[in-house]
Design a protein around this motif. Sequence first.
Motif, PDB file in Angstrom:
ATOM      1  N   MET A  96      47.238  41.513  38.067  1.00  0.00           N
ATOM      2  CA  MET A  96      45.857  42.379  37.640  1.00  0.00           C
ATOM      3  C   MET A  96      44.745  41.532  37.590  1.00  0.00           C
ATOM      4  SD  MET A  96      44.635  45.206  36.576  1.00  0.00           S
ATOM      5  CE  MET A  96      46.219  46.164  36.427  1.00  0.00           C
ATOM      6  N   ARG A  97      44.971  40.226  37.221  1.00  0.00           N
ATOM      7  CA  ARG A  97      43.927  39.412  37.291  1.00  0.00           C
ATOM      8  C   ARG A  97      43.268  39.204  38.657  1.00  0.00           C
ATOM      9  NH1 ARG A  97      45.549  33.357  37.144  1.00  0.00           N
ATOM     10  NH2 ARG A  97      46.139  33.767  39.319  1.00  0.00           N
ATOM     11  N   ALA A 129      48.148  38.907  28.060  1.00  0.00           N
ATOM     12  CA  ALA A 129      46.807  38.925  27.298  1.00  0.00           C
ATOM     13  C   ALA A 129      46.062  37.698  27.610  1.00  0.00           C
ATOM     14  CB  ALA A 129      47.265  39.106  25.938  1.00  0.00           C
ATOM     15  N   ALA A 130      46.674  36.591  27.692  1.00  0.00           N
ATOM     16  CA  ALA A 130      46.270  35.355  27.997  1.00  0.00           C
ATOM     17  C   ALA A 130      45.648  35.162  29.147  1.00  0.00           C
ATOM     18  CB  ALA A 130      47.057  34.080  27.636  1.00  0.00           C
ATOM     19  N   THR A 131      46.256  35.539  30.233  1.00  0.00           N
ATOM     20  CA  THR A 131      45.864  35.566  31.647  1.00  0.00           C
ATOM     21  C   THR A 131      44.582  36.532  31.802  1.00  0.00           C
ATOM     22  OG1 THR A 131      48.048  35.504  32.333  1.00  0.00           O
ATOM     23  CG2 THR A 131      46.427  36.172  34.245  1.00  0.00           C
ATOM     24  N   LEU A 132      44.821  37.415  31.061  1.00  0.00           N
ATOM     25  CA  LEU A 132      43.479  38.384  31.267  1.00  0.00           C
ATOM     26  C   LEU A 132      42.219  38.664  30.162  1.00  0.00           C
ATOM     27  CD1 LEU A 132      45.852  41.452  32.537  1.00  0.00           C
ATOM     28  CD2 LEU A 132      44.115  40.213  33.815  1.00  0.00           C
ATOM     29  N   ALA A 133      42.365  37.504  29.330  1.00  0.00           N
ATOM     30  CA  ALA A 133      41.402  37.241  28.077  1.00  0.00           C
ATOM     31  C   ALA A 133      39.911  37.554  28.783  1.00  0.00           C
ATOM     32  CB  ALA A 133      41.751  35.963  27.474  1.00  0.00           C
ATOM     33  N   ASP A 134      39.666  37.001  29.834  1.00  0.00           N
ATOM     34  CA  ASP A 134      38.393  36.979  30.443  1.00  0.00           C
ATOM     35  C   ASP A 134      38.091  38.112  31.190  1.00  0.00           C
ATOM     36  OD1 ASP A 134      38.101  34.907  28.623  1.00  0.00           O
ATOM     37  OD2 ASP A 134      38.718  33.363  30.167  1.00  0.00           O
ATOM     38  N   CYS A 135      39.030  39.001  31.523  1.00  0.00           N
ATOM     39  CA  CYS A 135      38.781  39.745  32.666  1.00  0.00           C
ATOM     40  C   CYS A 135      37.601  40.751  32.645  1.00  0.00           C
ATOM     41  CB  CYS A 135      39.940  40.631  32.897  1.00  0.00           C
ATOM     42  SG  CYS A 135      40.412  41.881  31.753  1.00  0.00           S
ATOM     43  N   GLY A 136      36.855  40.921  31.424  1.00  0.00           N
ATOM     44  CA  GLY A 136      35.809  41.961  31.253  1.00  0.00           C
ATOM     45  C   GLY A 136      36.003  43.270  31.173  1.00  0.00           C
ATOM     46  N   VAL A 137      37.427  43.599  31.178  1.00  0.00           N
ATOM     47  CA  VAL A 137      37.319  45.253  31.415  1.00  0.00           C
ATOM     48  C   VAL A 137      38.294  45.613  30.086  1.00  0.00           C
ATOM     49  CG1 VAL A 137      37.323  45.562  33.736  1.00  0.00           C
ATOM     50  CG2 VAL A 137      39.305  45.306  32.630  1.00  0.00           C
TER      51      VAL A 137
END
Length: 377
Positions: A96-97, A129-137
Amino acid sequence: MTSAETPLAAKLKDRIRRAGPIGVDDYMQACLHDPEHGYYRHRPAIGAAGDFVTAPEISQVFGELIGLWCAVAWREMGAPANLNLVELGPGRGTLMRDALRAARIVPGFRAALAVHLVESNATLRSAQAATLADCGVPLEFHDDVVEALNGRTRVGDGATLVVANEFLDTLPIVQIAYRDGRWRDRVVIVDEASDDLAFDVDRNDEGWEHGRTHGLVPPDLIPQEGDIFELSKHSTTLATMLGARQSHGPICALLVDYGHAKSGFGDTLQGVAGQQHVSPFHAPGDTDLSAQVDFQRLAEACRRAGLAVETTLPQAELLGRLGIVERASRLMAANPARAAEIEAGVARLIQPSGMGSRFLALGVRSEGVAPLPGFDR
Ligand code: SAH
């Protein structure tokens, strides 16, 4: 190592001695999801240092191409202002990232997104959640597929894209074995001589042969003594749920996994530990268990559920059509220091005798949506 060495092996033996043999599906369910000792509850180890390595962990290009695939599919759905992007079994969140990063180049796509991660394992949910913390969506977690697609707490109404890599192979299967001229349930027993878990067949005459196999084994497959056939009730349920989801809006799905394009006989249940294939009875609860996906059955279930089904493609072919070679070249030119690593990762994904052919991709969509990118020839 024998099965005697894990707490789950002891628990299962005790259960079998008290209540009788258990089906292969119950065995797989316990090994993966037992609340105390199941593999996915306490030690899912995905990645280079873990038990198994998946495509997104091998190369960032995998997730990037899926991200672009999603963006093109979104356009073909008419570029709706709101899109649910659902991933089933997101592992460490790597796919997803990479997908969300690559899809930045498609105007409007990310602004339309609500991302939904369907994950039963709490440890992996934290990793995602950690991997996608800054994903912006916006992100939302769900722990159950059926609930996420059609339950009370389902993802919001509107257009939905579903992606899954190496998710279906974890779903518990039933095995039936052809013995003495009839189909019988394959079960797990305790072998009293060795005190180990072992396979057997259920001699109970109320088993599968009493009409329940009718229509389950394709009529063109003629069984011989000893043949095994596998049934994934959970895959069929997923197909039904994808079809039913259409009452909340149009849907497209991309399901990638290892398996076979045509149904056939065979025992594909396997254990994997430390990146080696091991017996399904090796260290229950500490070993990952999976089974190949029967894409013919899955495709038929999707069709029955009212979805249009694209021709199943080998992973190498789909990734080739989505431009994996061009994308790898550009990435290598931009990162000369990592060129060899990038090339090796991509080669592994499309290797004809390896992942490129052993992994298959199924694309399904609502009838009103145009043919899916990469499948549309
Ligand atoms: N897609 C990831 C991970 C594959 S491993 C990758 O390609 O790297 C399988 C994933 O499915 C794990 O995240 C596991 O915890 C999750 N999973 C297994 N069974 C599940 C179930 N019944 N419901 C939700 N998630 C499940």
